[in-house]
Scaffold this active site. Structure first.
Site, short mmCIF file in Angstrom:
data_model
loop_
_atom_site.label_atom_id
_atom_site.label_comp_id
_atom_site.label_asym_id
_atom_site.label_seq_id
_atom_site.Cartn_x
_atom_site.Cartn_y
_atom_site.Cartn_z
N ASN A 1 58.54 55.01 63.08
CA ASN A 1 58.55 53.71 62.42
C ASN A 1 59.02 52.56 63.31
O ASN A 1 58.71 51.41 63.04
CB ASN A 1 59.46 53.81 61.19
CG ASN A 1 59.82 52.47 60.60
OD1 ASN A 1 59.03 51.84 59.92
ND2 ASN A 1 61.05 52.01 60.88
N THR B 1 61.21 40.36 53.35
CA THR B 1 62.51 40.63 53.94
C THR B 1 63.26 39.31 54.14
O THR B 1 62.65 38.24 54.17
CB THR B 1 62.36 41.31 55.31
OG1 THR B 1 61.73 40.39 56.22
CG2 THR B 1 61.52 42.57 55.22
N ILE C 1 55.83 42.21 54.38
CA ILE C 1 56.89 42.72 53.53
C ILE C 1 57.96 41.65 53.32
O ILE C 1 58.34 40.94 54.26
CB ILE C 1 57.50 43.99 54.15
CG1 ILE C 1 56.41 45.05 54.38
CG2 ILE C 1 58.62 44.54 53.28
CD1 ILE C 1 55.66 45.46 53.12
N ASP D 1 68.00 54.79 65.68
CA ASP D 1 67.81 53.36 65.86
C ASP D 1 68.38 52.99 67.24
O ASP D 1 69.27 53.66 67.75
CB ASP D 1 68.54 52.57 64.77
CG ASP D 1 67.95 51.18 64.56
OD1 ASP D 1 67.17 51.01 63.62
OD2 ASP D 1 68.27 50.28 65.35
N LYS E 1 49.04 48.08 67.39
CA LYS E 1 48.89 48.69 66.07
C LYS E 1 47.48 49.24 65.87
O LYS E 1 47.30 50.26 65.19
CB LYS E 1 49.24 47.69 64.98
CG LYS E 1 50.72 47.29 64.98
CD LYS E 1 51.66 48.47 64.78
CE LYS E 1 53.10 48.03 64.61
NZ LYS E 1 54.01 49.18 64.41
N TYR F 1 51.00 42.81 69.51
CA TYR F 1 51.28 43.56 68.29
C TYR F 1 49.99 44.09 67.69
O TYR F 1 49.90 45.27 67.33
CB TYR F 1 52.00 42.65 67.29
CG TYR F 1 52.50 43.35 66.06
CD1 TYR F 1 53.73 44.02 66.07
CD2 TYR F 1 51.77 43.35 64.88
CE1 TYR F 1 54.20 44.67 64.95
CE2 TYR F 1 52.23 43.99 63.75
CZ TYR F 1 53.45 44.64 63.77
OH TYR F 1 53.91 45.29 62.64
#
Length: 250
Positions: free
Chosen positions: A90, A191, A189, A37, A160, A156
């Site tokens: 990721n 979060t 997702i 990370d 992607k 983005y």
């Protein structure tokens, strides 16, 4: 024997969210995991939680957008655990919503550097190491926005989409040599960040855009990633797999 016993994996962006879930599930299934990370403290927290649970993990600080960091990451995995068999690229970022005609050029460059260039750099150094280990598998984290568009998110969406194409090329070049590469496209997702950024009405509206009537979870994405990394997916390569609760079915 656990499914990934004796295997070594790297997970970029493993200090939170989907990456954290993937790293923990891989370790629970027997893999030795290098959690990378850009925030070392985040990677160290995840690695320490894995080891506390009886797994094997190490933290590594890396900026995915820097080629040399990817090279160092792979070398660290091989030096620490003896090989590299699995990789999950990721790490990713977004940018403030803007229409293309007003888009901040620096923001475009930042998103592309992490979300696309960073995955290429990962593949560039992961693939030779995995070949040297006798083969393995890679998952690149795209998005449902790798198949559909959304206004005001040009960088983005473009990155992607391009990531899906990069995944296909990697599969064409290396599957016969024993390295399978696939892409996963998570939907939206659930979060804390998503919930904090949306009003109750906005959240309800977003949930309604999913056939499932809700947002996804990190664990649901991790389950698909682990399947694609495992031997049960031995004939799957060069594919792009959505886990989006039906968002793209509209």
């Amino acid at each position: 024997m656990s499914e990934f016993e004796g295997k070594v994996a790297v997970v970029t962006g493993g200090g939170s969210g989907i990456g954290e879930s993937v790293a923990k599930e891989l370790a629970a299934a027997g893999a030795s995991v290098v959690v990378t990370d850009i925030k070392l403290d985040a990677a160290e927290r995840v690695a320490s939680e894995i080891t506390a649970a009886g797994g094997t993990a190490s933290a590594f600080e890396a900026n995915s957008a820097v080629a040399a960091d990817n090279e160092r990451m792979v070398r660290f995995a091989v030096d620490t655990y003896g090989a590299l068999h699995l990789a999950v690229n990721n790490a990713g970022i977004g940018a403030a919503p803007q229409p293309i005609g007003e888009y901040d050029v620096a923001a475009w460059d930042r998103v592309r550097a992490v979300d696309l260039d960073g995955v290429f750099y990962g593949l560039r150094y992961e693939i030779p190491a995995i070949l040297a280990a006798g083969g393995g598998a890679i998952v690149n984290m795209s998005s449902v926005l790798g198949s559909v568009g959304i206004a005001n998110n040009a960088a983005y969406v473009a990155a992607k989409h391009a990531l899906v194409g990069l995944t296909k090329v990697a599969a064409l070049e290396y599957t016969a040599q024993g390295v399978r590469t696939n892409a996963v496209g998570p939907g939206f997702i659930d979060t804390p960040l998503v919930r904090a950024s949306l009003s109750a009405d906005e959240l309800a509206g977003l949930e309604a855009q999913h056939a499932a009537g809700r947002l996804g979870t990190d664990a649901e994405v991790a389950a698909l990633v682990l399947f694609l990394l495992g031997d049960r997916a031995s004939f799957i390569s060069g594919s792009y797999h959505l886990v989006d609760g039906g968002y793209s079915a509209h």
